[in-house]
Design an enzyme around this catalytic site. Sequence first.
Site, mmCIF file in Angstrom:
data_model
loop_
_atom_site.group_PDB
_atom_site.id
_atom_site.type_symbol
_atom_site.label_atom_id
_atom_site.label_comp_id
_atom_site.label_asym_id
_atom_site.label_seq_id
_atom_site.Cartn_x
_atom_site.Cartn_y
_atom_site.Cartn_z
ATOM 1 N N ASP A 383 0.865 -1.175 0.000
ATOM 2 C CA ASP A 383 0.000 0.000 0.000
ATOM 3 C C ASP A 383 0.902 1.226 0.000
ATOM 4 O O ASP A 383 2.092 1.137 0.299
ATOM 5 C CB ASP A 383 -0.887 -0.031 1.251
ATOM 6 C CG ASP A 383 -1.827 1.158 1.319
ATOM 7 O OD1 ASP A 383 -2.395 1.515 0.286
ATOM 8 O OD2 ASP A 383 -1.968 1.725 2.411
ATOM 9 N N LYS A 384 0.343 2.384 -0.322
ATOM 10 C CA LYS A 384 1.162 3.593 -0.337
ATOM 11 C C LYS A 384 0.935 4.466 0.884
ATOM 12 O O LYS A 384 1.827 4.716 1.683
ATOM 13 C CB LYS A 384 0.895 4.380 -1.630
ATOM 14 C CG LYS A 384 1.833 5.560 -1.829
ATOM 15 C CD LYS A 384 1.136 6.870 -1.569
ATOM 16 C CE LYS A 384 2.061 8.057 -1.783
ATOM 17 N NZ LYS A 384 1.428 9.320 -1.384
ATOM 18 N N GLU A 489 -8.143 16.347 6.017
ATOM 19 C CA GLU A 489 -9.028 17.413 6.486
ATOM 20 C C GLU A 489 -8.325 18.292 7.518
ATOM 21 O O GLU A 489 -8.487 19.518 7.514
ATOM 22 C CB GLU A 489 -10.299 16.799 7.087
ATOM 23 C CG GLU A 489 -11.173 16.091 6.065
ATOM 24 C CD GLU A 489 -12.622 16.079 6.487
ATOM 25 O OE1 GLU A 489 -12.898 15.625 7.606
ATOM 26 O OE2 GLU A 489 -13.481 16.535 5.711
ATOM 27 N N LYS A 753 -7.216 -5.978 -4.388
ATOM 28 C CA LYS A 753 -5.868 -6.215 -3.863
ATOM 29 C C LYS A 753 -5.679 -7.696 -3.540
ATOM 30 O O LYS A 753 -4.665 -8.304 -3.909
ATOM 31 C CB LYS A 753 -5.632 -5.374 -2.607
ATOM 32 C CG LYS A 753 -5.595 -3.877 -2.839
ATOM 33 C CD LYS A 753 -5.348 -3.147 -1.526
ATOM 34 C CE LYS A 753 -5.347 -1.638 -1.694
ATOM 35 N NZ LYS A 753 -5.077 -0.934 -0.425
ATOM 36 N N ASP A 773 -1.023 -0.853 6.091
ATOM 37 C CA ASP A 773 -1.179 -0.291 7.435
ATOM 38 C C ASP A 773 -2.623 -0.011 7.812
ATOM 39 O O ASP A 773 -2.894 0.351 8.952
ATOM 40 C CB ASP A 773 -0.391 1.030 7.545
ATOM 41 C CG ASP A 773 -1.055 2.158 6.778
ATOM 42 O OD1 ASP A 773 -1.173 3.262 7.327
ATOM 43 O OD2 ASP A 773 -1.469 1.931 5.627
#
Length: 1035
Positions: A383-384, A489, A753, A773
């Site tokens: 994942d990024k 946000e 994924k 994560d």
Amino acid sequence: MTDNIPLQPVRRPKRHDSKHRNGCCPWSRCCGMGDFRPRTVWLGHPEKREQRYPRNVINNQKYNFFTFLPGVLFNQFKYFFNLYFLLLACSQFVEELRLGALYTYWVPLGLVLIITIMREAIEEIRCYLRDKEVNSQIYSKLSTRGTVKVKSSSIQVGDLIIVEKVSALVLSFPGSCFLRTDQLDGETDWKLRLPVACTQRLPTAGDLLQIRSYVYAEEPNIDIHNFIGTFTREDGDPPVNESLSIENTLWASTVIASGTVVGVVIYTGKELRSVMNTSNPRHKVGLFDLEVNCLTKILFGALVVVSLVMVALQHFAGRWYLQIFRFLLLFSHIVPISLRVNLDMGKMVFSWMIKKDSKIPGTVVRASTIPEQLGRISYLLTDKTGTLTQNEMVFRRLHLGTVAYGMDSMDEVQSHVFSAYTQVKASRAPAATKVRKTISSRVHEAVKAIALVHNVTPVYESNGVTDQAEAEQHYEDTCRVYQASSPDEVSLVQWTESVGLTLVGRDQSSMQLRTPTGQILNFTILQIFPFTYESKRMGIIVRDESTGEITFYMKGADVVMSGIVQYNDWLEEECGNMAREGLRVLVVSKKSLTEEQYQDFEARYVQAKLSVHDRSLKVATVIESLEMEMELLCLTGVEDQLQTDVRPTLEILRNAGIKVLGFLSLFPLETATCTAKNAHLITRNQDIHIFRPVTTRGEAHLELNAFRRKHDCALVISGDSLEVCLKYYEYEFMELACQCPAVVCCRCTPTQKAQIVRLLQERTGKLTCAVGDGGNDVSMIQEADCGVGVEGKEGKQASLAADFSVTQFKHLGRLLMVHGRNSYKRSAALSQFVIHRSLCISTMQAVFSSVFYFASVPLYQGFLIIGYSTIYTMFPVFSLVLDKDVKSEVAMLYPELYKDLLKGRPLSFKTFLLWVLISIYQGSIIMYGAMLLFESEFVHIVAISFTSLILTELLMVALTIQTWHWLMIVAELLSLASYIASLVFLHEFIDIYFITTVSFLWKVTVITLVSCLPLYILKYLRRRFSPPNYSKLTS
């Protein structure tokens, strides 16, 4: 509303599929606990239930008191080889098959079983104590007798439970509370929960028992992000009917972060969302274990063949079938019973080494059965956000179409905002400043919109000088922190504060902004439409208290907002430009509403929310009626900073022969390409093929053909195009993707994924490692051969679901290059040596039986046969788990060493055959040498051969070791000393007087040298003329 009070997440609940959803017993349907159904729950009256509900107990135990021993034994002996050793041991009760003392077969089997039973018992006891602690937690229940204390296991559907905060930080609006859900969905943000409005007008909580009211709730399901229900009060005038949604619920495994809540219990026990969402993860069996299992089957085949050959050489004389069984027993050591125990203990040592490595602090091993898998990873899927990056957003760009502001021009934005609030309406500005005023007003509108369209809450804490109440009253800047569901946000609100428009207060129905002049602007919150992964946008309707204007603000991803805002000629181009800089782009828009327009919308919206069937669709349809021809205000660009050492870590993995696939969940193609280059998922000089969006089979076919013509090219593809390709051209796409040096998938769903991981495993047969994560990475992590969770700001859900947990992505390099490599090589050496140890003594038995007319008589009996594989050789052989061919610094500096392991050479049929030949050679030399050199008594053969066998094993361990550890030396000396000391007690098998003579010593020395010296010479010649890669580095 609560489905239960906060409970700890269960560790091993039953899988909730179609086989197990009918309750707790085979007769659950007749007990009223069949299919899940909607329910009507009367407040405070559990006795009015319409159906039976499960007890509110957690039970994670696999066994009970009566099923423990039978269950453990069944799970052990359902595997062929454990059953094989049990049958061998039982066969010794048959007189015709007995070969020696019973304990020679039962003691090794008993030791293995005792270790297994003790391990299972400890786990069951721990599980029982955890369950008991959870089920015995005390809670406060509201009853007609006042507040009473009840155990968690006594709570029923319909009870009114008082749940109190567990945090010292007070963060609540009147009639609302905040909730922590990190143990349920992995998200660390605090979520606002709202009460049923009509209950807030009751004088006391006890009045809930006096009113006639009930909750109609949907059937139990696994969706933790949605809830459909209604609240009805019958004794009102007129009767009150309110819709209930996720904002009115408190799920189990969540924690109240503020205030005190009275909730009615809707679901209990197995119907809890947390229980239904926790399925048994795939039981991962390592590739190494499968290879060892295959070799063990070959050994068993060899055992049967040798036994048949022995009987055939006797010409199947007499009761030959009994002789076959006796030979099977006699050569049973060919299949080593200690192999499984040694490997399991070795894995425990490897896991302990990983946890104790000071260079990767905080690393946790949750699956101690597969550490050697880390040494053979071919594909890494990562994942990024939060994995490669810090998940800390920094505001970088504000774009208004005709003008853009970067970090170096934010002072201009600040001056525009300041001028917007300092201009005196009565004064008339010169004509020359007309353009400037237009730009100022546009900047002001954009900043105000960003400051309003969010779910951020300012929180005030005591700073030691100003207490909390005073800080909140005066909006002290030094005491204020922002709490939100997303770091994006928070970064936007912090930026509006930096340019002069500060969010200083917010509650359930209002929001306060402070201007650069100190004026407080009050806004009433009329409606909020939260962000979802499906809608990819969020909106808010507010009324300006000073002017009465009603405005609908919305922000979201460009793919959805482009069809909502008014036509313009710059949105798509500028979004692409900002995306190429690696920024996360949001489109901000607004729409002014008249009072009549809003009232019409509110009536339709409330009606849609009261629907029980298709509520989500009806609500979305009503909201979409507002989302038309909105005014485009601006674009915002925020940047997520990379974690430390991400680039060198990815470079190490690439040099080690590992192909990296990146998943960038919410990024467009341009952002994905730029981000991938920035993080070195794709190298700077690498060609990139951006897979254009496809929706049909024909388009996918053409694009795949275009991609096929390119060589050594990285691929960037979107989730929508990926779905089309996998639907029609799964094999062709995976074949092309596997040939790419790198693949980046953007806007992928969690299911996609996991699907990619599964397809990689099926198509290539190579090992995969998934790193993530967040909660959306759990399915990918559990599907991969090795799942690694990074403890990040998205919570611990991925970390808890993973096989290995690290605190930073850079630790992955050392985890694979050092620990993975060492674990695999050590496991390979250990397994081959245990097999060698067993084959040596079996070869000696075969030679002995052949010389003595194929008699099925054991060479060694009693304690000799047990001591050989335990106290005499166990410690030196097991000490191989401490061996290493290169230092950890060298392994990190030369990741190419890892590439050698991907072919599985440390444990292959070639190395297995080599060790078989070594075993046959050494066993034959020792046995023939003993029979040639013995003098008169048979007992001398036993003494010479057994002593030579022990010394040979110790010397072979020394030959195999590449880097000595002090524990290895201790193990060698301790084993030798144990054998010498035990000779005093072995007079039944060995002539004590003979072993003290010079004749015994020189014969043992000669035999040992002949069996070992040629191997030492061969090892020297190989190192001299054909050294392995690692030896070149160590020299």
